[in-house]
Design a protein around this motif. Structure first.
Motif, mmCIF file in Angstrom:
data_model
loop_
_atom_site.group_PDB
_atom_site.id
_atom_site.type_symbol
_atom_site.label_atom_id
_atom_site.label_comp_id
_atom_site.label_asym_id
_atom_site.label_seq_id
_atom_site.Cartn_x
_atom_site.Cartn_y
_atom_site.Cartn_z
ATOM 1 N N GLY A 62 0.817 -1.205 0.000
ATOM 2 C CA GLY A 62 0.000 0.000 0.000
ATOM 3 C C GLY A 62 0.853 1.257 0.000
ATOM 4 O O GLY A 62 2.024 1.237 -0.372
ATOM 5 N N PRO A 63 0.277 2.350 0.458
ATOM 6 C CA PRO A 63 0.973 3.634 0.437
ATOM 7 C C PRO A 63 1.897 3.797 1.636
ATOM 8 O O PRO A 63 1.921 2.962 2.541
ATOM 9 N N ASP A 64 2.654 4.890 1.636
ATOM 10 C CA ASP A 64 3.424 5.263 2.816
ATOM 11 C C ASP A 64 2.447 5.588 3.939
ATOM 12 O O ASP A 64 1.287 5.927 3.688
ATOM 13 N N SER A 65 2.892 5.520 5.177
ATOM 14 C CA SER A 65 2.043 5.872 6.315
ATOM 15 C C SER A 65 1.555 7.306 6.149
ATOM 16 O O SER A 65 2.324 8.186 5.741
ATOM 17 N N GLY A 66 0.293 7.534 6.437
ATOM 18 C CA GLY A 66 -0.275 8.877 6.339
ATOM 19 C C GLY A 66 -0.759 9.243 4.955
ATOM 20 O O GLY A 66 -1.221 10.363 4.736
ATOM 21 N N THR A 67 -0.631 8.328 3.989
ATOM 22 C CA THR A 67 -1.116 8.600 2.636
ATOM 23 C C THR A 67 -2.085 7.496 2.247
ATOM 24 O O THR A 67 -2.338 6.583 3.031
ATOM 25 N N GLN A 68 -2.629 7.594 1.059
ATOM 26 C CA GLN A 68 -3.524 6.546 0.584
ATOM 27 C C GLN A 68 -3.294 6.304 -0.890
ATOM 28 O O GLN A 68 -2.765 7.165 -1.585
ATOM 29 N N LEU A 69 -3.667 5.110 -1.333
ATOM 30 C CA LEU A 69 -3.631 4.827 -2.764
ATOM 31 C C LEU A 69 -4.828 5.524 -3.397
ATOM 32 O O LEU A 69 -5.919 5.523 -2.842
ATOM 33 N N ALA A 70 -4.622 6.097 -4.536
ATOM 34 C CA ALA A 70 -5.677 6.852 -5.204
ATOM 35 C C ALA A 70 -6.795 5.946 -5.695
ATOM 36 O O ALA A 70 -6.572 4.772 -6.003
ATOM 37 N N PHE A 71 -7.992 6.511 -5.792
ATOM 38 C CA PHE A 71 -9.131 5.845 -6.405
ATOM 39 C C PHE A 71 -8.730 5.464 -7.824
ATOM 40 O O PHE A 71 -8.148 6.253 -8.548
ATOM 41 N N ARG A 72 -8.973 4.234 -8.204
ATOM 42 C CA ARG A 72 -8.593 3.652 -9.497
ATOM 43 C C ARG A 72 -7.080 3.523 -9.648
ATOM 44 O O ARG A 72 -6.564 3.359 -10.749
ATOM 45 N N GLY A 73 -6.363 3.576 -8.523
ATOM 46 C CA GLY A 73 -4.915 3.424 -8.551
ATOM 47 C C GLY A 73 -4.492 1.965 -8.663
ATOM 48 O O GLY A 73 -5.306 1.070 -8.893
ATOM 49 N N SER A 74 -3.197 1.731 -8.476
ATOM 50 C CA SER A 74 -2.606 0.400 -8.613
ATOM 51 C C SER A 74 -1.749 0.085 -7.394
ATOM 52 O O SER A 74 -1.258 0.987 -6.724
ATOM 53 N N ALA A 75 -1.562 -1.203 -7.153
ATOM 54 C CA ALA A 75 -0.710 -1.649 -6.052
ATOM 55 C C ALA A 75 -0.068 -2.982 -6.418
ATOM 56 O O ALA A 75 -0.739 -3.874 -6.923
ATOM 57 N N PRO A 76 1.251 -3.125 -6.190
ATOM 58 C CA PRO A 76 1.910 -4.399 -6.485
ATOM 59 C C PRO A 76 1.546 -5.469 -5.457
ATOM 60 O O PRO A 76 1.311 -5.174 -4.291
ATOM 61 N N ILE A 77 1.470 -6.707 -5.930
ATOM 62 C CA ILE A 77 1.180 -7.861 -5.074
ATOM 63 C C ILE A 77 2.461 -8.684 -4.962
ATOM 64 O O ILE A 77 3.063 -9.041 -5.974
ATOM 65 N N TYR A 78 2.867 -8.945 -3.737
ATOM 66 C CA TYR A 78 4.073 -9.728 -3.476
ATOM 67 C C TYR A 78 3.667 -11.074 -2.892
ATOM 68 O O TYR A 78 2.990 -11.132 -1.870
ATOM 69 N N LEU A 79 4.062 -12.145 -3.550
ATOM 70 C CA LEU A 79 3.802 -13.496 -3.075
ATOM 71 C C LEU A 79 5.113 -14.275 -3.068
ATOM 72 O O LEU A 79 5.909 -14.152 -3.995
ATOM 73 N N ASN A 80 5.321 -15.060 -2.050
ATOM 74 C CA ASN A 80 6.358 -16.084 -2.059
ATOM 75 C C ASN A 80 5.614 -17.392 -2.210
ATOM 76 O O ASN A 80 4.757 -17.716 -1.380
ATOM 77 N N ILE A 81 5.914 -18.148 -3.263
ATOM 78 C CA ILE A 81 5.196 -19.386 -3.558
ATOM 79 C C ILE A 81 6.192 -20.535 -3.642
ATOM 80 O O ILE A 81 7.216 -20.423 -4.318
ATOM 81 N N LEU A 82 5.853 -21.619 -2.968
ATOM 82 C CA LEU A 82 6.665 -22.828 -3.033
ATOM 83 C C LEU A 82 5.776 -23.956 -3.536
ATOM 84 O O LEU A 82 4.770 -24.294 -2.909
ATOM 85 N N ASN A 83 6.144 -24.511 -4.665
ATOM 86 C CA ASN A 83 5.428 -25.649 -5.238
ATOM 87 C C ASN A 83 6.063 -26.920 -4.672
ATOM 88 O O ASN A 83 7.171 -27.276 -5.035
#
Length: 192
Positions: A62-83
């Protein structure tokens, strides 16, 4: 009150927290897996993973503390996956329901018994078109579609870019939170 009564009363008072902890039983919060340094883990019926897919860490930056992601904005998804299955698998698509669309830059190959990070060196998953401003602390249900393991659902928290997440690149379109008392003030400028 005699000193013996004071001692007895103090002993009962001191024993109350211990006795209350014993009464919590096998379903107590303290009796469940908890990793404070992990944003989320995939735990199904008391064990890690489902159908050969382990996800020891998952978060949406998400955003830095005290800020917000904008309406219709984007955010990266971080996953660690082990098959952990014997054969390779592929993460083909991710669905976020009505909380935006997930862009998968390329299908993510998951070799057997090899940890794959979807965010390094650059995020391969991006939540786009978020229908509301996010400040961090929310959770978003993601349905992960694997070629072999099928669909696996996971509630993924939105974390602020602070503490252990402060060194990650900022989320696109983060905006400063509006403060009601903020007003523009003229400043003195000098012309050469």
């Amino acid at each position: 009150m005699t000193s013996r009564r004071w001692i007895a009363a103090a002993a009962v008072f001191m024993a109350a927290p211990v006795l209350a902890g014993c009464a919590a039983g096998a379903d107590a919060n303290t009796n469940k897996p908890y990793a404070p340094n992990e944003a989320a883990v995939l735990i199904d019926q008391g064990k890690y993973g489902q159908r050969g897919i382990d996800i020891p860490q998952a978060f949406i930056l998400g955003p830095d503390s005290g800020t917000q992601l904008a309406f219709r904005g984007s955010a990266p998804i971080y996953l660690n996956i082990l098959n952990t299955a014997g054969a390779a698998d592929t993460l083909q698509a991710v669905n976020a329901g009505d909380l935006g669309t997930v862009k998968v830059s390329t299908p993510i190959q998951l070799p057997s018994n090899q940890l794959v990070n979807t965010g390094k060196p650059t995020p391969l998953l991006l939540l786009e078109g978020i229908p509301k401003g996010l400040r961090g602390g929310e959770s978003i249900k993601l349905d992960l579609q694997f070629a072999n393991a099928g669909t696996i659902s996971l509630n993924v928290p939105v974390v602020t870019r602070s503490r252990e997440f402060k060194d990650y690149p900022p989320a696109p379109n983060a905006t400063t939170a509006a403060t009601p008392s903020a007003s523009a003030t003229p400043s003195a400028t000098t012309t050469p």
